[in-house]
Design a protein around this motif. Sequence first.
Motif, PDB file in Angstrom:
ATOM      1  N   HIS A 247      -1.216   4.792 -10.759  1.00 18.62           N
ATOM      2  CA  HIS A 247      -1.643   3.744 -11.740  1.00 18.62           C
ATOM      3  C   HIS A 247      -1.732   4.647 -13.300  1.00 18.62           C
ATOM      4  CE1 HIS A 247      -5.519   5.527 -10.302  1.00 18.62           C
ATOM      5  NE2 HIS A 247      -5.988   5.480 -11.586  1.00 18.62           N
ATOM      6  N   ASP A 248      -2.104   5.972 -13.211  1.00 19.17           N
ATOM      7  CA  ASP A 248      -2.320   6.542 -14.403  1.00 19.17           C
ATOM      8  C   ASP A 248      -1.371   7.821 -14.538  1.00 19.17           C
ATOM      9  OD1 ASP A 248      -4.372   5.633 -15.440  1.00 19.17           O
ATOM     10  OD2 ASP A 248      -5.854   6.864 -14.546  1.00 19.17           O
ATOM     11  N   LYS A 251      -0.095   9.336 -17.796  1.00 20.69           N
ATOM     12  CA  LYS A 251      -0.895  10.345 -18.261  1.00 20.69           C
ATOM     13  C   LYS A 251      -0.141  11.785 -18.793  1.00 20.69           C
ATOM     14  CE  LYS A 251      -5.650   8.728 -18.062  1.00 20.69           C
ATOM     15  NZ  LYS A 251      -6.574   8.750 -17.040  1.00 20.69           N
ATOM     16  N   HIS A 276      -0.710   5.464 -22.146  1.00 20.65           N
ATOM     17  CA  HIS A 276      -0.333   6.055 -20.724  1.00 20.65           C
ATOM     18  C   HIS A 276       0.255   4.821 -19.919  1.00 20.65           C
ATOM     19  CE1 HIS A 276      -4.465   4.985 -19.344  1.00 20.65           C
ATOM     20  NE2 HIS A 276      -4.068   4.701 -18.377  1.00 20.65           N
ATOM     21  N   HIS A 302      -3.266  -2.227 -15.308  1.00 20.26           N
ATOM     22  CA  HIS A 302      -4.392  -1.591 -14.607  1.00 20.26           C
ATOM     23  C   HIS A 302      -5.482  -1.709 -15.759  1.00 20.26           C
ATOM     24  CE1 HIS A 302      -3.281   2.474 -15.698  1.00 20.26           C
ATOM     25  NE2 HIS A 302      -4.396   2.713 -15.672  1.00 20.26           N
ATOM     26  N   HIS A 303      -5.136  -1.711 -17.144  1.00 15.16           N
ATOM     27  CA  HIS A 303      -6.182  -1.986 -18.120  1.00 15.16           C
ATOM     28  C   HIS A 303      -6.121  -3.007 -18.663  1.00 15.16           C
ATOM     29  CE1 HIS A 303      -7.563   2.414 -17.690  1.00 15.16           C
ATOM     30  NE2 HIS A 303      -6.483   2.721 -17.750  1.00 15.16           N
ATOM     31  N   ASP A 331     -10.299   1.073 -10.032  1.00 14.62           N
ATOM     32  CA  ASP A 331     -10.512   2.237 -10.821  1.00 14.62           C
ATOM     33  C   ASP A 331     -11.804   2.359 -11.675  1.00 14.62           C
ATOM     34  OD1 ASP A 331      -9.122   4.481 -11.877  1.00 14.62           O
ATOM     35  OD2 ASP A 331      -8.222   3.328 -13.755  1.00 14.62           O
TER      36      ASP A 331
HETATM   37 FE   LIG Z   1      -5.695   4.266 -16.641  1.00 16.38          FE
END
Ligand SMILES: [Fe+2]
Length: 388
Positions: A247-248, A251, A276, A302-303, A331
Amino acid sequence: MEQCSTALEKLVKIGIALSSVRDLNKLLDIIVTQARELANCDAGSLYIKDGDSLKFVVSQNDTLARKLGASQQAEPFKPFNIPISNKSLSGYVANNGVIVNIPDAYDIPESAEYHFDKSFDQRSGYRTRSMIQLPMKDNEGGIIGVLQLINAMDSVGQVIPFSSDDEEMLLSMASQAAVAIKNARLNDDIREAHLDTIFRLGIAAEYRDKETGNHIRRMSHYSTIIAEQMGMPAERVEVIRLSSPMHDIGKVGIPDGILLKPGRLTPEERVIMESHTTIGAGILKDSNIPLLQLSQKIALSHHEKWDGTGYPDRVKGGDIPIEGRIVALADVFDALSNKRVYKEAMSIQETMGIIKDGSGSHFDPAVVGAFEKGMDRVMEIYEQYKEL
Ligand SMILES: [Fe+2]
Ligand SMILES: [Fe+2]
């Protein structure tokens, strides 16, 4: 002549069937079923070579199955290993790469190097008579395993010895099976390497972010629990389990000065930080692999928040992919309930208070409900991978 072509047709059909099965366990089972059909016999087993031993992996026996009833098994089958030595029949076959064809297993001459182990018959009340064991050789002549068939039957169900025609057909089938097993194993290895790489890619991103590999593990488990509680089919749950760790991944594209900044971010820095999601989606885009396609969706969404106030696209409610809604909760729950270098952990009660408060605004209420239903298992994962 006619019989000959029928046998050949059967073999060709079996070859095609075997080469299409990707799942190794299923394949092993199908091999024994097909071989038993080919030689019309009551029982069959398969041993796979595993280093210096043979692993007993499949056991089928019509007579015993009938006796026990279709639904129950008195002694559930557990795979076990036997050493490859000339003393056991299967060991002898694996060691020497030869066929052993015996009219009656109880009449093996004393002078023979191998012997028949009657312990299974004694335990089960079965009578093993005719028996054939064949080496399964791959295309390079390497022994992959041993196929064992028991009690060939004539048209009225009387036990008869295995014929030399049986030998020939079965041997040809056994080598097709060996190649299929080799391919399925290769597939397994590639799949495993592939999944492991994906998982480590997720960890790489988290390392840059002062997070730990355990965050990835926990939130992948939490996502799985939620998906299961929502009643998703097992295959879909598995894809969520494997794609949530990325998911990240975006970054990796955020400069250290922002990603690792101890204090509050300025509005400009926040915009970069939030990118990201789109960077991650960019890394994962245009893949033909369903797992990566889903990872892309998750990285992007996811955000997002249920009420449409999230980022990057301010998508709302059911327009946010369900997997993104699931990972969002997993998360946040994990970020709050564990300590980081820069903050203490919140208690589970406090964390759950925030999650429930966010139900219907930040989070999909159905996802919150599923998470609460799976709380027992959530706590097991929480304890198992806790930050110390
Ligand atoms: Fe994230
Ligand atoms: Fe995360």
